[in-house]
Structure formats: C-alpha cells, structure tokens
Design a protein around this motif. Structure first.
Motif, PDB file in Angstrom:
ATOM      1  N   SER A  13       0.080  -1.166   0.270  1.00 28.83           N
ATOM      2  CA  SER A  13       0.137  -0.174  -0.239  1.00 28.83           C
ATOM      3  C   SER A  13       0.844   1.197  -0.049  1.00 28.83           C
ATOM      4  N   ASP A  14       0.242   1.648  -1.009  1.00 27.90           N
ATOM      5  CA  ASP A  14       0.737   3.866  -0.683  1.00 27.90           C
ATOM      6  C   ASP A  14       2.375   3.342  -0.781  1.00 27.90           C
ATOM      7  N   GLU A  15       2.825   2.757  -2.054  1.00 23.35           N
ATOM      8  CA  GLU A  15       4.301   2.803  -2.169  1.00 23.35           C
ATOM      9  C   GLU A  15       4.625   3.603  -3.261  1.00 23.35           C
ATOM     10  N   PRO A  16       5.509   4.782  -3.017  1.00 21.07           N
ATOM     11  CA  PRO A  16       6.658   5.780  -3.782  1.00 21.07           C
ATOM     12  C   PRO A  16       6.441   4.616  -5.400  1.00 21.07           C
ATOM     13  N   ALA A  17       6.050   5.714  -5.942  1.00 23.28           N
ATOM     14  CA  ALA A  17       6.468   4.904  -8.099  1.00 23.28           C
ATOM     15  C   ALA A  17       6.716   5.713  -8.328  1.00 23.28           C
ATOM     16  N   LEU A  34       2.272  -2.603 -16.308  1.00 21.49           N
ATOM     17  CA  LEU A  34       3.430  -1.169 -16.264  1.00 21.49           C
ATOM     18  C   LEU A  34       4.426  -1.243 -15.555  1.00 21.49           C
ATOM     19  N   GLU A  35       5.394  -1.358 -16.196  1.00 19.20           N
ATOM     20  CA  GLU A  35       6.559  -1.503 -15.442  1.00 19.20           C
ATOM     21  C   GLU A  35       6.888  -0.985 -15.138  1.00 19.20           C
ATOM     22  N   VAL A  36       6.948  -0.352 -13.710  1.00 18.64           N
ATOM     23  CA  VAL A  36       7.159   1.091 -12.438  1.00 18.64           C
ATOM     24  C   VAL A  36       8.548   0.313 -11.645  1.00 18.64           C
ATOM     25  N   PHE A  37       8.838   1.402 -11.154  1.00 20.72           N
ATOM     26  CA  PHE A  37       9.978   2.045 -10.235  1.00 20.72           C
ATOM     27  C   PHE A  37       9.599   2.353  -9.137  1.00 20.72           C
ATOM     28  N   THR A  38       9.508   1.590  -7.564  1.00 19.26           N
ATOM     29  CA  THR A  38       9.478   1.588  -6.975  1.00 19.26           C
ATOM     30  C   THR A  38      10.214   2.068  -6.141  1.00 19.26           C
ATOM     31  N   ARG A  39       9.616   2.370  -4.896  1.00 21.85           N
ATOM     32  CA  ARG A  39      11.755   2.573  -3.814  1.00 21.85           C
ATOM     33  C   ARG A  39      12.319   1.629  -3.551  1.00 21.85           C
ATOM     34  N   PRO A  64       4.943  11.648 -10.335  1.00 19.47           N
ATOM     35  CA  PRO A  64       5.116  10.936  -8.780  1.00 19.47           C
ATOM     36  C   PRO A  64       4.237  10.198  -8.635  1.00 19.47           C
ATOM     37  N   LEU A  65       3.964   9.047  -7.961  1.00 16.85           N
ATOM     38  CA  LEU A  65       3.026   8.216  -8.018  1.00 16.85           C
ATOM     39  C   LEU A  65       3.140   7.758  -6.334  1.00 16.85           C
ATOM     40  N   ARG A  66       1.837   7.401  -5.657  1.00 18.43           N
ATOM     41  CA  ARG A  66       1.785   6.302  -4.541  1.00 18.43           C
ATOM     42  C   ARG A  66       0.549   5.107  -5.395  1.00 18.43           C
ATOM     43  N   VAL A  67       1.394   4.012  -4.982  1.00 18.75           N
ATOM     44  CA  VAL A  67       0.505   3.169  -5.983  1.00 18.75           C
ATOM     45  C   VAL A  67       0.177   2.038  -4.907  1.00 18.75           C
ATOM     46  N   THR A  68      -1.062   1.362  -5.329  1.00 15.34           N
ATOM     47  CA  THR A  68      -1.493  -0.085  -3.965  1.00 15.34           C
ATOM     48  C   THR A  68      -1.401  -1.301  -4.560  1.00 15.34           C
ATOM     49  N   TYR A  69      -0.569  -2.483  -4.946  1.00 15.58           N
ATOM     50  CA  TYR A  69      -1.424  -3.539  -5.389  1.00 15.58           C
ATOM     51  C   TYR A  69      -1.228  -4.860  -4.803  1.00 15.58           C
ATOM     52  N   ALA A  79       4.715 -14.617  -8.503  1.00 13.36           N
ATOM     53  CA  ALA A  79       4.601 -13.941  -9.470  1.00 13.36           C
ATOM     54  C   ALA A  79       5.061 -13.201 -10.020  1.00 13.36           C
ATOM     55  N   GLU A  80       5.522 -12.515 -11.523  1.00 12.47           N
ATOM     56  CA  GLU A  80       5.796 -12.284 -12.663  1.00 12.47           C
ATOM     57  C   GLU A  80       5.097 -10.658 -12.512  1.00 12.47           C
ATOM     58  N   ILE A  81       3.974 -11.208 -12.322  1.00 10.92           N
ATOM     59  CA  ILE A  81       3.271  -9.860 -12.597  1.00 10.92           C
ATOM     60  C   ILE A  81       2.319  -9.287 -11.635  1.00 10.92           C
ATOM     61  N   HIS A  82       1.859  -8.586 -10.718  1.00 11.49           N
ATOM     62  CA  HIS A  82       1.184  -8.100  -9.710  1.00 11.49           C
ATOM     63  C   HIS A  82       0.413  -7.037 -10.341  1.00 11.49           C
ATOM     64  N   THR A  83      -0.759  -6.978  -9.175  1.00  7.44           N
ATOM     65  CA  THR A  83      -2.476  -5.885 -10.082  1.00  7.44           C
ATOM     66  C   THR A  83      -2.771  -5.095  -8.534  1.00  7.44           C
ATOM     67  N   LEU A  84      -2.169  -4.360  -9.806  1.00  8.44           N
ATOM     68  CA  LEU A  84      -2.507  -2.942  -9.097  1.00  8.44           C
ATOM     69  C   LEU A  84      -3.952  -2.683  -9.264  1.00  8.44           C
ATOM     70  N   LYS A  85      -4.110  -2.096  -7.236  1.00  5.46           N
ATOM     71  CA  LYS A  85      -5.668  -1.849  -6.816  1.00  5.46           C
ATOM     72  C   LYS A  85      -5.751   0.005  -7.261  1.00  5.46           C
ATOM     73  N   GLY A  86      -4.948   0.544  -6.637  1.00  9.13           N
ATOM     74  CA  GLY A  86      -4.543   2.011  -6.936  1.00  9.13           C
ATOM     75  C   GLY A  86      -3.553   2.960  -7.362  1.00  9.13           C
ATOM     76  N   ALA A  87      -4.012   3.811  -7.606  1.00  2.81           N
ATOM     77  CA  ALA A  87      -2.268   5.059  -8.195  1.00  2.81           C
ATOM     78  C   ALA A  87      -2.720   6.440  -7.956  1.00  2.81           C
ATOM     79  N   GLU A  88      -2.549   6.713  -7.334  1.00  2.00           N
ATOM     80  CA  GLU A  88      -2.680   8.146  -6.873  1.00  2.00           C
ATOM     81  C   GLU A  88      -1.455   9.663  -7.544  1.00  2.00           C
ATOM     82  N   TRP A  89      -1.348  10.455  -8.061  1.00  2.00           N
ATOM     83  CA  TRP A  89      -0.748  11.738  -8.483  1.00  2.00           C
ATOM     84  C   TRP A  89      -0.171  11.491  -6.664  1.00  2.00           C
TER      85      TRP A  89
END
Length: 256
Positions: A7-11, A26-31, A59-64, A72-82
């Motif tokens: 939850s609420d991961e900088p990305a 999405l290919e995402v770079f998370t902190r 800059p985003l905050r993502v939840t997955y 798993a290779e690919i996870h499921t995005l649940k939320g994203a906020e600027w």
C-alpha cells in the motif's frame, strides 16, 4: 489465502504495454521493491480513474496485490494517485527523462530494491520538470555515474583498472567497456585527466547516493561533454542489443 497487499508505495511508471483492449501492463520503479510489473485492469477505459494518472515521469503512490504468494511475475494494481510536486517535463527534458526510464528498464532486475537510486531518480525528474532551456548534460552524466556505481558496473575512477596503478593527475585516461579506466591513446579527444577522474571518484564517495549525486553533478559539469560518449558506450554495452530507442531517436532528431 488472501493476497498480500503493498500500500501507498512511492513509484514512477517506466513503461506501459497494451495487455488487452481495456488493460495495460506497467513497468514501475518503486522505492522499496525496485522494478515491478503491474497489471492495470480497465486502465484504458474512458471512465477509468487510472487514465490521467498512469503517466511517465510523474510521482505516484501505488497500491497493488502480490499474486501467487508474492512469486508471480506480474502483480495486480489496485490504486494509483498522483503524489504531486511537479508537472510533466517538456521538449528535451522529456526526452531525457524517457532516456533515464529506458536505462532503468534495461538495467534493473525485477524485485531488486534500490531505495537510494530511487531518491536520486525522483530528484532528477524534479529538475527535468523545472528545466527551461538549461543544459541537461551535467544532470544526465551525474545520474549515469550514480546508476553505474549503484549497480556495481563502474570501476574505481582513482586508478587504472588493469594495473591498479594510481592515476597521474596530468595524464589522460579513457573509460571503456571490459577494460575499465586505461591510459588514453593519441587522438582520443574525449579522454579526461587523472585529476578529473579522481574528482569524480571523490564525488561518488561523498555519502549515500543522493548526497553523492549532488557532488557528482558539480564534478561532472566541467567535463560533461567529454564524459558523454564514454558513459553512453559503457551503458550500451551493459544494456546489450538493440540500441537504446531513446538514443536512436535523439540521433534521428539531430539529423533532421
């Protein structure tokens, strides 16, 4: 068993692929978790809340949720906020930012965290967003140096790589793939002096990556153009084939 939730991961979004008529990968770079792949279901629909958010260099905050118990290779995005802070870089700064994204996409393994590198990248993106015609060369060269050092791909810049001999302050040296730092041959115009390489090494050792970036920016500014071809050759070597798309685009634009 309920899927584990991050939850609420900088990305930042590095790249996006079509997955279906309505969804994206999405290919995402998370902190905290490095580069991860996320499935954004329904993100292409006109009514999706993801559409105005899932943009590069923002800059985003993502939840997955992690699939298959996190394996798993690919996870499921649940939320994203600027996360706010700056607007999209424009013109040359935009192309430079996409170049940095491609480097990260090609060089970072998935699920390998680089929190300090993330902080440097976020700072560079802020600089790019505020750039209006200023030269970008020192900004890019300093990031390339930090990236190579953080990934263990940059040899010591205080000694010749093959002989481990200390550099002579006035002699000229080249940084080359596989050979590391070596004495320059006659006619190699991009070579730097030993004193200049040593200044870069000292800057890279100035604390954690964010502090080292600031020092590297100062040290790279006087030699940014000479560093450009050497660092880009080294980066392309480690990225492998094909040629970086953003580099090819830059060359095509210069030839117009």
């Amino acid at each position: 068993m309920a899927a584990k939730r991050v939850s609420d991961e900088p990305a930042f979004v590095l790249h996006r692929y079509d997955w279906s008529e309505s969804s994206l990968i999405l290919e995402v770079f998370t902190r905290h978790r490095g580069r991860v792949a996320l499935a954004a279901r329904g993100a292409k629909k006109p009514t999706s809340n993801f559409r105005p958010v899932l943009l590069p260099l923002q800059p985003l905050r993502v939840t997955y949720t992690l699939g298959a118990e996190g394996n798993a290779e690919i996870h499921t995005l649940k939320g994203a906020e600027w996360a706010g802070g700056h607007v999209m870089p424009m013109a040359d700064a935009l192309l430079s930012g996409l170049y940095l994204n491609e480097l990260l996409l090609r060089l970072l393994a998935r699920d390998d965290p680089y929190a300090a590198l993330f902080d440097v990248y976020a700072g560079v993106v802020r600089v790019l967003a505020g750039t209006q015609g200023e030269t970008l060369e020192p900004v890019l060269r300093a990031f390339e140096l930090i990236l190579l050092r953080e990934l263990g791909l940059l040899p010591s810049l205080a000694e010749e790589t093959m002989t481990l001999s200390a550099l002579s302050a006035r002699s000229r040296y080249m940084l080359v793939p596989e050979g590391g730092l070596r004495q320059a041959a006659a006619g190699e115009r991009a070579a730097l002096t030993g004193a200049q390489w040593q200044a870069l090494e000292q800057a890279l050792g100035a604390g954690h990556a964010p502090q080292a970036y600031t020092a590297a920016l100062r040290a790279a500014a006087p030699v940014a153009l000479a560093l450009k071809s050497q660092l880009r050759t080294l980066l392309q070597y480690h990225c492998g084939n094909p040629l970086l798309r953003t580099r090819q685009l830059m060359m095509d634009l210069q030839n117009l």
